[in-house]
Design a protein around this motif. Structure first.
Motif, PDB file in Angstrom:
ATOM      1  N   GLY A 181      26.872  19.636  70.582  1.00 43.42           N
ATOM      2  CA  GLY A 181      28.004  20.477  70.959  1.00 43.42           C
ATOM      3  C   GLY A 181      29.225  20.240  70.087  1.00 43.42           C
ATOM      4  N   ILE A 182      29.500  18.975  69.784  1.00 47.60           N
ATOM      5  CA  ILE A 182      30.645  18.663  68.924  1.00 47.60           C
ATOM      6  C   ILE A 182      30.409  19.176  67.510  1.00 47.60           C
ATOM      7  N   ILE A 183      29.183  19.024  67.010  1.00 50.85           N
ATOM      8  CA  ILE A 183      28.863  19.539  65.672  1.00 50.85           C
ATOM      9  C   ILE A 183      29.129  21.042  65.607  1.00 50.85           C
ATOM     10  N   ALA A 184      28.705  21.757  66.638  1.00 51.45           N
ATOM     11  CA  ALA A 184      28.931  23.204  66.677  1.00 51.45           C
ATOM     12  C   ALA A 184      30.420  23.517  66.716  1.00 51.45           C
ATOM     13  N   SER A 185      31.194  22.706  67.470  1.00 53.69           N
ATOM     14  CA  SER A 185      32.634  22.963  67.580  1.00 53.69           C
ATOM     15  C   SER A 185      33.348  22.735  66.259  1.00 53.69           C
ATOM     16  N   LEU A 186      32.767  21.904  65.413  1.00 51.76           N
ATOM     17  CA  LEU A 186      33.356  21.644  64.100  1.00 51.76           C
ATOM     18  C   LEU A 186      32.989  22.715  63.079  1.00 51.76           C
ATOM     19  N   GLY A 187      32.113  23.629  63.477  1.00 53.54           N
ATOM     20  CA  GLY A 187      31.723  24.718  62.593  1.00 53.54           C
ATOM     21  C   GLY A 187      30.773  24.303  61.501  1.00 53.54           C
ATOM     22  N   ALA A 188      30.093  23.181  61.685  1.00 48.92           N
ATOM     23  CA  ALA A 188      29.162  22.697  60.654  1.00 48.92           C
ATOM     24  C   ALA A 188      27.824  23.408  60.792  1.00 48.92           C
TER      25      ALA A 188
END
Length: 210
Positions: A181-188
């Motif tokens: 979820g955090i990876i997705a929030s970072l736009g990676a």
């Protein structure tokens, strides 16, 4: 960015709480294969039996007694870990966070990665990020998914997205949903993520709060 810094801290705290409940609910300190057939159970096994109510009536006081005996006589890291958990949750003892943290530290210093993670989570919850990193990083290096997530979040606290993604990618590939979820929030995008199978580098273990 989906998570501002203050909201990110709250998100991590919720994740830590959920992970603690789930890991503790399913935690069994002794695998079925750990006790050879025909041998009388040792103190750690007896503590586990009384803690879980496995073949005996559940009795946290008895469990605490046997875990303490295993800790004192054998310096068993699993026994120290279970004592830490019981002190923190008030099982068989009056709830005592400081004593629980001390027990976790004894287990962690004996190489117990779950204890390292739980101790790091306690420090993170009080925003003592320097200590949280020191405890979480060795467990993360040993492929502990929750510790890898926590180390990744600590790098985000100092704005180092590259090193954060190094650890978050390792956690996510193990199926750890908060990391994904955090990876997705970072736009990676997936092709931009570091190789999670690559060796852990020295800079990934360097405490950014020192």
């Amino acid at each position: 960015m989906l998570f501002e810094q203050s909201n990110r801290w709250l998100f991590v705290m919720v994740c830590l709480a959920v992970m603690t409940v789930l890991s503790c609910a399913g935690y069994n300190s002794l695998s079925p294969k750990a006790q050879p057939q025909g041998e009388p159970p040792g103190c750690l096994a007896l503590g586990n039996k009384y803690f879980l109510g496995d073949g005996v009536e559940r009795d946290y006081s008895q469990a605490a007694m046997y875990f303490q005996k295993a800790a004192d006589e054998q310096d068993a890291p699993e026994a120290w870990f279970m004592l830490g958990r019981m002190h923190l949750e008030g099982l068989g003892f009056e709830q005592d966070i400081k004593e629980g943290a001390r027990d976790y530290a004894k287990a962690a210093n004996l190489g117990h990665d779950e204890a390292r993670y739980q101790l790091a989570a306690l420090f993170f919850s009080s925003r003592a990020y320097d200590e949280a990193f020191d405890w979480a990083a060795p467990a993360a290096k040993n492929n502990h998914a929750k510790a890898q997530f926590l180390v990744g979040m600590l790098f985000l606290e100092v704005g180092d997205n590259d090193l954060a993604l190094e650890w978050l990618a390792r956690s996510a590939v193990k199926g750890h949903a908060p990391a994904a979820g955090i990876i997705a929030s970072l736009g990676a995008s997936p092709q931009d993520l570091p190789d999670p199978s690559a060796p852990v580098r020295e800079d990934m273990m360097a405490n950014p709060f020192k």
